[in-house]
Design an enzyme around this catalytic site. Structure first.
Site, PDB file in Angstrom:
ATOM      1  CG  ASP A 192      -0.132  -0.342   2.507  1.00 57.20           C
ATOM      2  OD1 ASP A 192       1.088  -0.100   2.530  1.00 57.20           O
ATOM      3  OD2 ASP A 192      -0.747  -0.835   3.480  1.00 57.20           O
TER       4      ASP A 192
ATOM      5  CG  HIS B 275      11.248   4.138  11.349  1.00 50.71           C
ATOM      6  ND1 HIS B 275      11.292   5.265  10.561  1.00 50.71           N
ATOM      7  CD2 HIS B 275      10.890   3.121  10.536  1.00 50.71           C
ATOM      8  CE1 HIS B 275      10.971   4.931   9.313  1.00 50.71           C
ATOM      9  NE2 HIS B 275      10.715   3.634   9.279  1.00 50.71           N
TER      10      HIS B 275
ATOM     11  CG  HIS C 217       7.907   3.139  12.230  1.00 53.67           C
ATOM     12  ND1 HIS C 217       8.260   1.862  12.578  1.00 53.67           N
ATOM     13  CD2 HIS C 217       7.449   3.071  10.960  1.00 53.67           C
ATOM     14  CE1 HIS C 217       8.032   1.055  11.560  1.00 53.67           C
ATOM     15  NE2 HIS C 217       7.528   1.762  10.566  1.00 53.67           N
TER      16      HIS C 217
ATOM     17  NE  ARG D 163       2.349   9.095   6.249  1.00 54.52           N
ATOM     18  CZ  ARG D 163       3.232   9.550   5.380  1.00 54.52           C
ATOM     19  NH1 ARG D 163       3.465  10.840   5.308  1.00 54.52           N
ATOM     20  NH2 ARG D 163       3.873   8.750   4.560  1.00 54.52           N
TER      21      ARG D 163
ATOM     22  CD  GLU E 197       0.397   4.081   4.925  1.00 52.31           C
ATOM     23  OE1 GLU E 197      -0.530   4.797   5.387  1.00 52.31           O
ATOM     24  OE2 GLU E 197       1.597   4.269   5.218  1.00 52.31           O
TER      25      GLU E 197
HETATM   26  N1  UDP Z   1      11.640  -5.097  10.962  1.00 49.93           N
HETATM   27  C1  UDP Z   1      13.014  -5.272  10.817  1.00 49.93           C
HETATM   28  N2  UDP Z   1      13.847  -4.606  11.691  1.00 49.93           N
HETATM   29  C2  UDP Z   1      13.380  -3.780  12.664  1.00 49.93           C
HETATM   30  C3  UDP Z   1      11.971  -3.593  12.792  1.00 49.93           C
HETATM   31  C4  UDP Z   1      11.122  -4.263  11.903  1.00 49.93           C
HETATM   32  O1  UDP Z   1      13.481  -6.013   9.956  1.00 49.93           O
HETATM   33  O2  UDP Z   1      14.183  -3.218  13.407  1.00 49.93           O
HETATM   34  C5  UDP Z   1      10.749  -5.801  10.019  1.00 49.93           C
HETATM   35  C6  UDP Z   1       9.566  -6.515  10.626  1.00 49.93           C
HETATM   36  O3  UDP Z   1       9.893  -7.856  10.944  1.00 49.93           O
HETATM   37  C7  UDP Z   1       8.494  -6.439   9.550  1.00 49.93           C
HETATM   38  C8  UDP Z   1       8.857  -5.168   8.801  1.00 49.93           C
HETATM   39  O4  UDP Z   1      10.178  -4.807   9.182  1.00 49.93           O
HETATM   40  O5  UDP Z   1       8.564  -7.507   8.642  1.00 49.93           O
HETATM   41  C9  UDP Z   1       7.864  -4.096   9.179  1.00 49.93           C
HETATM   42  O6  UDP Z   1       8.198  -2.916   8.625  1.00 49.93           O
HETATM   43  P1  UDP Z   1       7.386  -1.587   8.952  1.00 49.93           P
HETATM   44  O7  UDP Z   1       6.900  -1.643  10.357  1.00 49.93           O
HETATM   45  O8  UDP Z   1       8.274  -0.491   8.536  1.00 49.93           O
HETATM   46  O9  UDP Z   1       6.182  -1.603   7.940  1.00 49.93           O
HETATM   47  P2  UDP Z   1       4.718  -2.207   7.992  1.00 49.93           P
HETATM   48  O10 UDP Z   1       4.854  -3.668   8.274  1.00 49.93           O
HETATM   49  O11 UDP Z   1       3.965  -1.471   9.039  1.00 49.93           O
HETATM   50  O12 UDP Z   1       4.168  -1.961   6.618  1.00 49.93           O
END
Ligand code: UDP
Length: 368
Positions: A99, A239, A206, A208, A135
């Site tokens: 998204d 982050h 983290h 938004r 998103e």
């Molecule tokens: N993740 C990572 N290192 C970190 C924190 C998160 O590899 O220090 C991974 C986590 O396992 C997940 C992804 O990053 O698969 C999540 O990313 P984010 O929270 O940025 O995005 P969202 O999942 O909310 O789209």
């Protein structure tokens, strides 16, 4: 010249890299397709270690990011660069995930060039166009431009059916994040930031919509919990977003059992999730990964587009109110029965075979 079908995979951010790496891997191992991997450049520092970890070979980097760029500018830049690339490469299909601006602009550029688009993790909805912003809009619009909707769950499929999409264009595959998790958990050569012999709670926040006051409330809850549990560590990979870092460091620096660390390499983070006692997170991916590891998640959001885990009982939606977070965490940390019920509730996001299913559907349609 190769007789294989060219599949262009578009990646913009960390979660897209994690969730599309197994798809790229499946393409590379197939005997009928070849992968052309495009990075839009939306994330840089979080993305490059992942590209290396998964051994991905990048064919094009659109490098679209500029300082303080607005959503319109980043989307427009990706759209324009993707259009040029599609003309040059002429892929048989384009694959995107989730998204972000990358998937929105990637699907739109493909639609304008009449190249079929495959949407991985299709059909997620909160039903509120403003949350998460932008998103929800990105994924709603992407669906309209998609030829193959790869829904991770039956609920996601139902969302698409409710919106009137042709049932024959939707496949329930499981979420490719579970494929990625399996790939990473087999890597054992990782150095963890956790301290030997000390149990820990793992935190990420983290989004938004949580920046500002909600983030302050989350930090206040972490501080209270850390003071209530001096024998336990609270590990928070922070982050790179300066808006996040400023609040988190100001609120939590100096509390000796709160470990503020840099974002972790994905295999490190997977190991941390599998060893954590409890996870507090506003991340989408973490809500999917943690149930597969039997770890309860307190979701730091008011609503979620991943209701399957909440319905099953492995994740609990607690929002960003300080006392609500503290109360829920205390219950889980102190009441073994409640904890076990959540930890053993099950995993609704797939069996690690999603990428294979996606590739098989593409093969059946593209090889006629
Ligand atoms: N993740 C990572 N290192 C970190 C924190 C998160 O590899 O220090 C991974 C986590 O396992 C997940 C992804 O990053 O698969 C999540 O990313 P984010 O929270 O940025 O995005 P969202 O999942 O909310 O789209």
């Amino acid at each position: 010249m190769s007789s294989k079908q060219k599949l262009m995979v578009v990646i913009g951010t960390r979660p897209e890299a994690i969730k599309l790496a197994p798809v790229v891997d499946a393409i590379r191992r197939s005997d009928w397709a070849e992968c052309e991997l495009v990075l839009t450049g939306q994330h840089k520092e979080l993305l490059l270690p992942l590209i290396e970890r998964f051994g991905l070979q990048v064919d094009h980097n659109l490098n679209v990011m500029r300082e303080n760029q607005t959503l319109s500018h980043v989307t427009a830049r990706i759209l324009q660069s993707m259009d040029d690339l599609l003309v040059q490469s002429q892929p048989a299909a384009v694959i995107g995930q989730g998204d972000t601006a990358s998937v929105l602009a990637g699907s739109m550029a493909s639609f304008f060039r009449r190249i079929p688009f495959a949407h991985v993790e299709a059909g997620l909805r909160t039903g509120n166009i403003d949350l998460p912003f932008p998103e929800e809009l990105n994924r709603v619009l992407t669906s309209r431009m998609t030829r193959w909707h790869f829904a991770p769950t039956g609920m996601a499929q139902d969302n698409l059916l409710r919106e009137g999409f042709d049932p024959a264009s939707i496949w329930v595959t499981g979420n490719t994040v579970i494929d990625a998790l399996h790939m990473m958990l087999s890597q054992s050569d990782v150095a963890l930031p956790s301290r030997p012999g000390r149990p820990f709670v793992l935190i990420t926040a983290h989004r938004r919509e949580n920046l500002g006051e909600p983030m302050q409330h989350i930090c206040a809850a972490i501080l209270q919990l850390a003071q209530l549990h001096p024998g336990m560590d609270f590990i928070y990979p922070v982050h790179p977003n300066p808006g996040v870092r400023q609040i988190v460091h100001r609120a939590l620096q100096g509390q000796s059992n709160v470990l503020l660390v840099e974002p972790c390499d994905y295999p490190v983070f997977c190991q941390l999730m599998s060893r954590a006692r409890l996870i507090l997170s506003d991340s989408g991916g973490v809500q999917e990964e943690a149930p597969a590891l039997g770890k309860p998640v307190l979701v730091l959001r008011e609503e979620t587009e991943r209701p399957e885990a909440v319905a099953l009982g492995c994740n609990l939606l607690v929002g960003t109110d300080t006392s609500r977070i503290v109360d829920a965490a205390q219950t889980l940390l102190l009441d073994r029965t409640v904890y076990d019920r959540m930890a053993h509730a099950g995993s609704p996001y797939g069996d690690g075979q999603a990428s294979q299913r996606i590739l098989e559907v593409l093969r059946q349609t593209l090889i006629t």
